[in-house]
Design a protein around this motif. Structure first.
Motif, PDB file in Angstrom:
ATOM      1  N   GLU A  43       0.816  -1.217   0.000  1.00 22.14           N
ATOM      2  CA  GLU A  43       0.000   0.000   0.000  1.00 22.14           C
ATOM      3  C   GLU A  43       0.840   1.254   0.000  1.00 22.14           C
ATOM      4  O   GLU A  43       0.370   2.329  -0.317  1.00 22.14           O
ATOM      5  N   ASN A  44       2.077   1.110   0.437  1.00 21.31           N
ATOM      6  CA  ASN A  44       2.897   2.296   0.592  1.00 21.31           C
ATOM      7  C   ASN A  44       3.728   2.626  -0.629  1.00 21.31           C
ATOM      8  O   ASN A  44       4.530   3.542  -0.603  1.00 21.31           O
ATOM      9  N   VAL A  45       3.532   1.860  -1.691  1.00 26.94           N
ATOM     10  CA  VAL A  45       4.233   2.203  -2.925  1.00 26.94           C
ATOM     11  C   VAL A  45       3.632   3.487  -3.470  1.00 26.94           C
ATOM     12  O   VAL A  45       2.422   3.572  -3.629  1.00 26.94           O
ATOM     13  N   PRO A  46       4.441   4.489  -3.729  1.00 29.60           N
ATOM     14  CA  PRO A  46       3.858   5.721  -4.262  1.00 29.60           C
ATOM     15  C   PRO A  46       3.135   5.442  -5.581  1.00 29.60           C
ATOM     16  O   PRO A  46       3.698   4.756  -6.444  1.00 29.60           O
ATOM     17  N   PRO A  47       1.926   5.931  -5.740  1.00 33.23           N
ATOM     18  CA  PRO A  47       1.178   5.628  -6.969  1.00 33.23           C
ATOM     19  C   PRO A  47       1.816   6.248  -8.208  1.00 33.23           C
ATOM     20  O   PRO A  47       1.572   5.780  -9.306  1.00 33.23           O
ATOM     21  N   SER A  58       0.594   3.566 -10.821  1.00 34.22           N
ATOM     22  CA  SER A  58       0.137   2.217 -10.513  1.00 34.22           C
ATOM     23  C   SER A  58      -0.982   2.240  -9.474  1.00 34.22           C
ATOM     24  O   SER A  58      -1.124   3.187  -8.707  1.00 34.22           O
ATOM     25  N   ILE A  59      -1.759   1.199  -9.499  1.00 34.22           N
ATOM     26  CA  ILE A  59      -2.724   0.984  -8.432  1.00 34.22           C
ATOM     27  C   ILE A  59      -2.528  -0.425  -7.904  1.00 34.22           C
ATOM     28  O   ILE A  59      -1.965  -1.289  -8.582  1.00 34.22           O
ATOM     29  N   TYR A  60      -3.005  -0.631  -6.695  1.00 33.10           N
ATOM     30  CA  TYR A  60      -2.885  -1.941  -6.072  1.00 33.10           C
ATOM     31  C   TYR A  60      -4.286  -2.440  -5.811  1.00 33.10           C
ATOM     32  O   TYR A  60      -5.027  -1.833  -5.045  1.00 33.10           O
ATOM     33  N   ARG A  61      -4.675  -3.484  -6.490  1.00 32.27           N
ATOM     34  CA  ARG A  61      -6.032  -4.013  -6.320  1.00 32.27           C
ATOM     35  C   ARG A  61      -5.960  -5.517  -6.252  1.00 32.27           C
ATOM     36  O   ARG A  61      -5.378  -6.159  -7.111  1.00 32.27           O
ATOM     37  N   ILE A  80      -5.353   6.813 -12.795  1.00 28.04           N
ATOM     38  CA  ILE A  80      -5.711   5.981 -11.644  1.00 28.04           C
ATOM     39  C   ILE A  80      -7.168   5.539 -11.745  1.00 28.04           C
ATOM     40  O   ILE A  80      -7.504   4.371 -11.565  1.00 28.04           O
ATOM     41  N   HIS A  84      -8.564   1.684 -12.199  1.00 29.63           N
ATOM     42  CA  HIS A  84      -9.573   1.087 -11.333  1.00 29.63           C
ATOM     43  C   HIS A  84     -10.779   0.626 -12.147  1.00 29.63           C
ATOM     44  O   HIS A  84     -11.392  -0.384 -11.836  1.00 29.63           O
TER      45      HIS A  84
END
Lengths: 418, 1125
Positions: A43-47, A58-61, A80, A84
């Motif tokens: 979650e802490n990866v800068p988008p 990037s997004i994290y899903r 973003i 999504h």
């Protein structure tokens, strides 16, 4: 705009790549992996990342990273939001958005991506339109297709794409015409040690499942529309009508969709359904701790609180927990340091209590801060804000539809500080 | 492996073979050897004449592409199938082609003829996809073919194909920038397209190819604004961003004249540029000319086009798409007058609930905005509170916003929040919190000491990082006022034994060195310890040790001379050349030798100069020179292709460039057109004019079926839509038949009654439109003003969306709307009157219609007031009820100079306002000091807090020079002292004014006997009672002045003292009389009871009992002031 897309699993493997302009080598992802290493949590990866020649958004899903490569200025939210939307589409098509499902349906995924973007600019993102062009997989169809040689790809331009209401397909027919609405409200709250509410907000959403033939024109009105002063709508809702009369007037998309979301801010009074009495202490001597939590109903409007669950992220020093629960059961995961107490239904006569001792690592200083409690709960048949749908009318079609509204209140980010 | 087995379990096969491979780096080699054979059977399958085999093969190939594996050797086999009948095979072949054409240009050319054939296909989907693929093949040789295809497609019948053409433009441009000029022509053509489908894509092309050609937008500006709401979401983002830039070049800065705007400039203008309306344009031009002429002395008037943009984007704040919301937010931030920017805060706060990536971007932008416009987000402070479950990057950003929002009033709550954050387990976040506290402390001097103490306590924290961060921040804070805090410095000196973090150690050493006079005993000792451990320190610490030594040597050389020499000697042999250099340099400076130059004399000045305290600034400061919401803003660095947001122009460029002349072809018979439009537009406010007649048969029927059924659904539900479309078509007509103005007018008048009776559901928006439309005519026939005004007041009232009043308003609306039938007749006759121009005065007859309507509905209400008034005036004992007008205080609404000759004063007349008892009557006095007449004085654009209402005064048609006129308006302040903002308009100008009532005017007197008074007072105890002791002014110790002063301060009536004892023999007046006053608030009718009990020596006690505590408190203040001054 969007140059390329890479799908990356949680291990850091690229399992799909798609380029809308010229091909970009997947080595560009190395910058991302570097950042991924640095940030401990995904979650802490800068988008948004900057590399010498590209920008990575990037997004994290669902344990996957959707990584897009950008070369020129573009609003980051644009990308973003689009990513999504891609993830939503996969979810919609395949029921979930995971690596295995995507690799199983690689061709459909590829065809979808091809339709959704043209030269990096979104082309068709409405799920109803896409479904007409590329049919979602289902067993029956694949059997029929192999027998008849039919295809999964529509031959004509979906009519939605051209009409003024791109979200609805034409010629919808149902034997049973029904329209169901779920009003779901989530309470986001921070309650401090003494039990006073630091901030509380309600996030509401009205999800609809509309299966109506033809072109129905629906009007939904509320008993107390004044509650809703911060809303966002599906594009089908006529905004003017809402502005002037506070009714939702719309031609619905076919199937499931989110009709509106609303936000009742912390400036309003928000009812908090439960109270928590807690004491968590760590003792210097004996390297142990004590925990005692009781939960009781507060403002439940006479409904029962269900699915009550307390999650506590314990400090690293806590080795194990030896507790007794008067109701429900608890688990403590030593590796993630998560204490989960699953209570179930809240009985106002006999309040659930969890107490016992915590064993701590010796020689390590005591944690200064007590962990905060995250609470999950559910109340059926109640919208905690008091919102009520008063009526739903249909115009434009002759038949009589079945209508139904369901309310449910849940805890969103409900946190009790200790 | 046989072909059939391979494709039968395609899924399993591909994943089992693929799995071990795709994780690898493709460069590691050796992967393709196993594929090589498989490619052979793929070729076989592609060559077969069974579609199912081909499809299977293509699927496998595409799966390979998707995994990033090389399939280029299959090119010849694949390209043969480009003409395959099966549409799925075809699509997959396209996918393959686009991927590999660049690598195998010659072979790719084989497919071109197929696409060229496809471009002529009757099916629009095939035409479009042929163009898509053709333009995606990056082969330079076919540039001319692409150019031709794009040009052709740009005038295709199907809007979908035109959209594809717009998409193709940037593709061709990136392939061959030399084609720019020709492409711009195509863009220009497509920009004129009126379908929403095309708009987004062509603006995208515009942005990529020729963003500098802002002149292409002029003619399409209004169209784009009006289409905006119906464009798909992605297009909206692009268009809004582009229009932001456009507006920055074309309009004036709305915040030039901030003082004026702050008075109440938030209102929408009544004058909206609904496009393509010739009448309007003329007026607009006039206006513009005026503006230009008087630019110097006139306050800012917003260009109607500017307003149009703001108005049309605002509803998009409700979009579900975060990118759209952000785009509108940045548009408002960059373009809107200060007073209006606030609307975006709510929407942005809503986005904070979205995915964490969205939060991240939004918070970055909020952080920038909150520096510039702190007030905007202040009400949402709590929404930025941090949860322990937030990701660290979100936490840090929220912290940033909280720090930006901190001010004197909320700092205590913020600091309390910070206190909980400091205990967090997330140490990075704790460090950020400490820095945030430091920033709050520097910015808000009131809390500096509190913060400092808090930070000092943190110094004993167990976590070293926390301590280190605190030290660094304390150092910065101490620099501001070191004298006071020598004990803190001492405390920190002790820390050197424990803290290991280099930055913190360095900070402490610097502090001790800098303020060594404050700690004369400790400083040498610290240096002694440091000298001992010098060799083991980090570089940054070593430098500070040298620094400390030098400073001590200069101030206290007796004790430290040897130590300093020792340290310098150690430094001389350090590994780091920086440290060696520094040591050498310092030795030369401070140690006096015969060789040392003139500089050593100034060593003290050099080292012990006063250093300015550091300014702790937000990293987001000044980031707003980047367009918000952009990638460049997020990275705080210019990204490639970023278009600089231009500064506002000094003088507005010619606005007439946006006027659109009507093309010839639209002059088809209006009836036909209208019919068409009615069918075609259930949703769009705007015409699809062009596409209408040219649309291909299939697409037309598509949209028609879609819309027909929906417009067939107009019972009452979609009444507004049909209305809308009618409106739109009407405006269309107007432009077409401008020469037949007479006719049009007649038609309109005839149409009106029908419309109005129908428009029960019509939105205010339309009502306004209505108004606008009638506006141009107003200038020639003022007689319409009554109708105009009515609709205005209605809209303003319905704006206040209080549920109680809502029903009422609706009723009123209905009444107003069912009334019209006789109206047109009246209007006609009036128009005739106007022609005679002798009967001008007739219009002055207390403009019947606006008054009459409310009287009907408020009949019961006004009766009550009348009765009340009666009873009041009957009571002899309430001398204050009808206050003599001389005691009324009048306030200035508009000064003679700002009003350019027109001055306006107002006073609260304290008469019951007859049309609505719940309103406060405000009497306004207009004086025309100018040399010319002022016409059409009226109110527009009332901006109110929710629940408030205004009843405007009837328009004053003419105010000759030097004359004075009065008018009465009613305002329902809802028992609050919020100001009512509105525009006072004359025939030429608009002035932003606001009326703010003193609390004493929010009540009306009631008559109570002493007993009743006491009884009521008994019920309003506790929280509802406010008591205040005071000393009466010398001049106001007698009964008369007290009564007079209280009744002047508040509209109350005196309660006769001892009136209930009338029968008993009169007592001699007591020495210390008690005065009582009673009233009710105007809106809610809550009792307000005031008691002034006098005592010896002018001492007195003032008691106010009121259910509304706010009113009570304010009233106490006012009366107190009145009695003591």
């Amino acid at each position: 705009m969007i140059h390329s897309l890479f799908l990356i699993n949680h291990l850091g493997d690229i399992f799909l790549e798609k380029h809308w302009k010229s091909v970009i080598s997947r080595s560009v992802c190395d910058y991302f992996f570097e950042a991924r290493e640095k940030a401990v949590d995904p979650e802490n990866v800068p988008p948004v990342l900057q590399t010498p020649h590209h920008y990575l958004i990037s997004i994290y899903r669902g344990k996957l990273f959707f990584l897009s490569v950008i070369q020129t200025e573009v609003p980051p939210l644009f990308v973003i939001e689009f990513l999504h939307r891609v993830a939503d589409t996969f979810q919609d098509y395949f029921g979930e958005c995971s690596e295995s499902v995507i690799t199983d349906n690689l061709v459909i995924v590829y065809e979808l991506l091809e339709e959704m973007l043209d030269n990096g600019f979104p082309l068709a993102t409405e799920s109803n339109v896409l479904k007409e062009m590329i049919r979602p997989p289902n067993i029956l169809r694949s059997v029929v297709n192999t027998l008849t040689g039919g295809s999964n790809v529509g031959e004509t331009l979906p009519q939605g794409q051209l009409s003024n209401i791109p979200w609805r397909r034409a010629g919808v027919k149902y034997a049973n015409n029904e329209a169901y609405f779920d009003v779901t409200e989530e309470i986001d709250a921070i309650v401090d040690k003494s039990g006073t509410t630091v901030s509380a907000e309600i996030q509401g959403v009205i999800e609809a499942c509309v299966k109506l033939s033809g072109m129905p024109d629906l009007t939904m009105s509320f008993m107390n529309p004044r509650l809703l002063d911060d809303v966002s709508f599906h594009p089908c809702v006529r905004f003017r009508r809402w502005e002037s009369e506070r009714v939702l007037s719309f031609i619905p998309p076919d199937g499931n969709f989110t009709l509106m979301t609303y936000h009742i801010s912390s400036q309003n009074l928000v009812a908090i359904p439960v109270y928590v009495k807690q004491s968590i202490n760590f003792f210097e001597a004996g390297s142990c701790g004590r925990l005692d939590i009781t939960i009781g109903p507060k403002q439940t409007m006479g409904k029962t609180v269900e699915d009550l669950k307390v999650t506590i992220h314990m400090p690293k020093a806590v080795l194990n927990a030896n507790l007794t629960a008067t109701q429900g059961n608890y688990t403590y995961d030593c590796t993630t340091k998560m204490l989960v107490w699953d209570i179930g239904k809240l009985n106002p006569q006999k309040l659930p209590n969890l107490r016992g001792s915590l064993s701590m690592q010796t020689g390590v200083p005591n944690p200064e801060e007590n962990p905060s409690l995250n609470i999950d709960l559910k109340i059926q048949q109640l919208a905690i804000s008091g919102l009520k749908v008063s009526r739903l009318d249909m115009y434009g079609e002759k038949y009589k539809p079945f209508k139904g509204v369901k309310y449910v209140t849940k805890a969103g980010k409900f946190q009790v500080r200790t | 492996m046989s072909a059939s087995s391979a494709f039968n379990d395609e899924k399993g096969g591909s994943s089992s073979v693929g799995e071990p491979e795709y994780g690898h780096d493709p460069a590691s080699g050796g992967i393709f050897s196993s594929d090589y054979k498989r490619h052979d059977d793929l070729k076989e399958m592609l060559d077969s004449n069974k579609d199912s085999l081909k499809l299977e093969a293509m699927k496998r190939i595409v799966a390979m592409i998707a995994r990033g594996k090389n399939a280029s050797d299959l090119f010849p086999a694949v390209v043969k199938n480009v003409a395959c009948k099966n549409i799925e095979v075809k699509k997959l072949v396209y996918v393959y082609l686009v991927r590999y054409a660049e690598e195998q240009q010659d072979l790719a050319l084989l497919s071109i003829s197929t696409f060229q054939r496809g471009l002529k296909d009757p099916n629009q989907l095939i035409r479009a996809s042929a163009l898509r693929v053709l333009s995606s093949i990056r082969v330079t040789i076919i540039v001319p073919i692409m150019m031709l295809a794009i040009k052709e497609a740009a005038s295709d019948m199907s809007p979908y194909v035109r959209k594809t053409a717009a998409h193709a433009i940037p593709k061709l441009y990136s392939l061959d920038p030399e084609q720019k000029d020709q492409l711009i022509e195509v863009i220009e053509k497509l920009l004129a397209d009126k379908t929403t489908l095309v708009a987004g894509s062509v603006v995208m092309a515009f942005e990529e190819v020729c963003p500098e050609r802002i002149d292409l937008i002029h003619k399409n500006y209004r169209k784009l604004c009006n289409l905006l709401i119906d464009v798909e979401e992605w297009g909206q983002v692009v268009i809004i961003n582009m229009l932001t830039r456009y507006a920055r070049t074309q309009f004036l800065n709305p915040n030039i004249n901030e003082s004026l705007l702050e008075e109440g400039g938030s209102g929408d203008k009544t004058f909206y540029g609904s496009d393509e309306d010739e009448d309007e344009d003329e007026e607009e031009k006039e206006k513009k000319a005026e503006v230009a002429a008087m630019a110097k002395r006139k306050p800012y008037v917003m260009d109607p086009d500017h307003r149009l943009l703001l108005r049309n984007t605002k509803p998009l704040l409700q979009s579900r798409n975060a990118a759209v919301v952000m785009a509108v937010a940045q548009l408002y931030f960059h373009l809107a007058p200060k007073a209006e920017v606030g609307v975006i805060a709510k929407a942005l706060v809503r986005l904070l609930r979205s995915h964490s990536e969205v939060q991240y971007v939004v918070l970055q932008n909020v952080a920038t905005m909150s520096i510039k416009r702190r007030g905007m987000f202040e009400p949402y402070l709590k929404s930025f509170y941090i949860r322990s479950t937030d990701p660290t990057q979100i936490k840090v950003l929220k912290l940033e916003v909280l720090t930006n929002l901190a001010n004197e009033t909320n700092i205590s709550t913020i600091l309390r929040e910070f206190q909980t954050y400091i205990k967090s387990m997330d140490k990075d976040f704790v460090a950020a919190t400490i820095q945030a506290i430091g920033r709050c402390a520097t910015n808000i001097s009131e809390v500096r000491d509190t913060c400092l103490n808090g930070l000092v306590q943190l110094l004993s924290n167990r976590d070293e990082l926390v301590v280190a961060e605190s030290v660094v921040v304390i150092k910065k804070l101490l620099q501001m006022q070191p004298e006071k805090h020598s004990d803190i410095i001492k405390h920190m000196a002790k820390l050197t034994d424990n803290i290991q973090v280099p930055m913190a150690r360095a900070s402490i050493l610097w502090l001790i060195g800098e303020y060594c006079e404050h700690v004369p005993k400790i400083a040498p000792d610290v240096l002694r310890k440091m000298a001992k451990s010098f060799t083991n320190e980090e570089d940054i610490v070593k430098l500070q040790i040298i620094n400390l030594a030098a400073k001590l040597y200069l101030t206290n050389s007796k004790q430290t001379k040897l130590l300093t020499q020792y340290v310098l000697n150690l430094a001389k042999y350090d590994q780091n050349y920086d440290i060696r250099d520094r040591a050498r340099f310092i030795r030369q400076l401070i140690v006096p030798t015969e060789k040392s130059g003139a500089l050593s004399k100034y060593a003290k000045k050099l080292f012990l100069a006063l250093k300015p305290a550091p300014v702790l600034e937000s990293p987001f400061k000044d980031r707003d020179h980047f367009q918000l919401g952009s990638l460049s803003h997020l990275l705080n660095a210019k990204a490639g292709g970023y278009q600089e947001l231009p500064d506002w122009p000094e003088a507005a460029p010619d606005p007439s460039v946006r006027n659109v002349e009507v093309p010839e072809w639209t002059k088809c018979s209006s009836r036909e057109k209208r019919k068409e439009k009615k069918v075609e537009k259930p949703f769009y406010t705007d015409s699809e004019g062009e596409s209408g007649p040219t649309e291909s048969a299939d697409s037309e029927s598509d949209s028609a079926t879609g819309s027909e059924s929906s417009s067939g659904s107009e019972e009452s539900g979609s009444g507004s839509e049909s209305e809308e479309s009618k409106e739109a078509s009407e405006s269309e007509e107007e432009e077409e038949e401008e020469e037949e103005e007479e006719k049009k007018k007649k038609k309109k008048d005839l149409k009106k009654p029908v419309q109005e009776s129908e428009s029960e559901q019509s939105s205010e928006e339309e009502e306004r439109k209505h108004q606008r439309k009638s506006k141009p005519r107003k200038s020639e026939s003022e007689s319409e003003s009554d109708e105009d005004e009515e609709s205005e007041s209605e809209s303003s009232q319905s704006e206040s969306e209080d549920s109680e009043s809502e029903a009422e308003v609706k009723k009123k609306k209905k009444l107003a709307e069912s009334k019209p039938p006789p109206k047109p007749v009246k209007k006609e006759s009036k128009k005739e009157k106007k022609e005679m121009s002798l009967l001008d005065l007739d219009d002055f007859e207390p403009a019947p219609s606006p008054q009459v309507t409310p009287v009907n509905t408020f009949l019961s209400n006004s009766l009550v007031t009348d009765l009340e008034g009666l009873s009041l005036s009957d009571s002899v004992l309430s001398p204050a009820t009808i206050a003599p007008s001389s005691t009324l205080k009048s306030y200035e609404l508009l000064h003679r100079i700002t009003g350019e000759g027109l001055s306006v004063e107002y006073c609260f007349s304290r008469q019951p306002f007859s049309p609505d008892a719940n309103m406060v009557a405000v009497q306004m006095q207009f004086t025309n000091n100018a040399s010319s007449d002022t016409k059409n004085l009226h109110i527009e654009d009332v901006k109110l807090q929710s629940g408030m209402r205004v009843k405007e005064f009837p328009e004053i048609e003419l105010l000759p020079a030097g004359e004075t006129a009065t008018a009465v308006m009613g305002i329902d302040f809802c028992d609050s002292t919020q100001a009512a903002n509105f525009q006072l308009c004359t025939h030429t100008r608009k002035f932003f004014v606001s009326i703010q009532p003193p609390v004493g005017e929010l009540m009306r007197p009631v008559f109570l006997t002493e007993n009743e008074f006491k009884k009521e007072q008994g019920q309003l105890m506790g929280m509802n009672e406010i008591t205040e002791k005071l000393t009466l002014d010398v001049k106001c110790r007698n009964e008369h002045t007290i009564v007079q002063r209280v009744t002047t301060a508040a509209n109350l009536s005196r309660v006769p003292c001892g009136s209930d004892k009338e029968c008993s023999p009169p007592l001699p007046p007591p020495d210390h009389p008690v005065h009582r006053f009673a009233g009710r608030t105007v809106t809610s009718g809550s009792l307000v009871l005031v008691t002034v009990a006098t005592k010896e020596e002018g001492a007195a006690q003032l008691t106010v009992n009121c259910e509304k505590m706010v009113i009570g408190t304010m009233l106490v203040k006012d009366i107190l002031q009145a009695l003591t001054q």
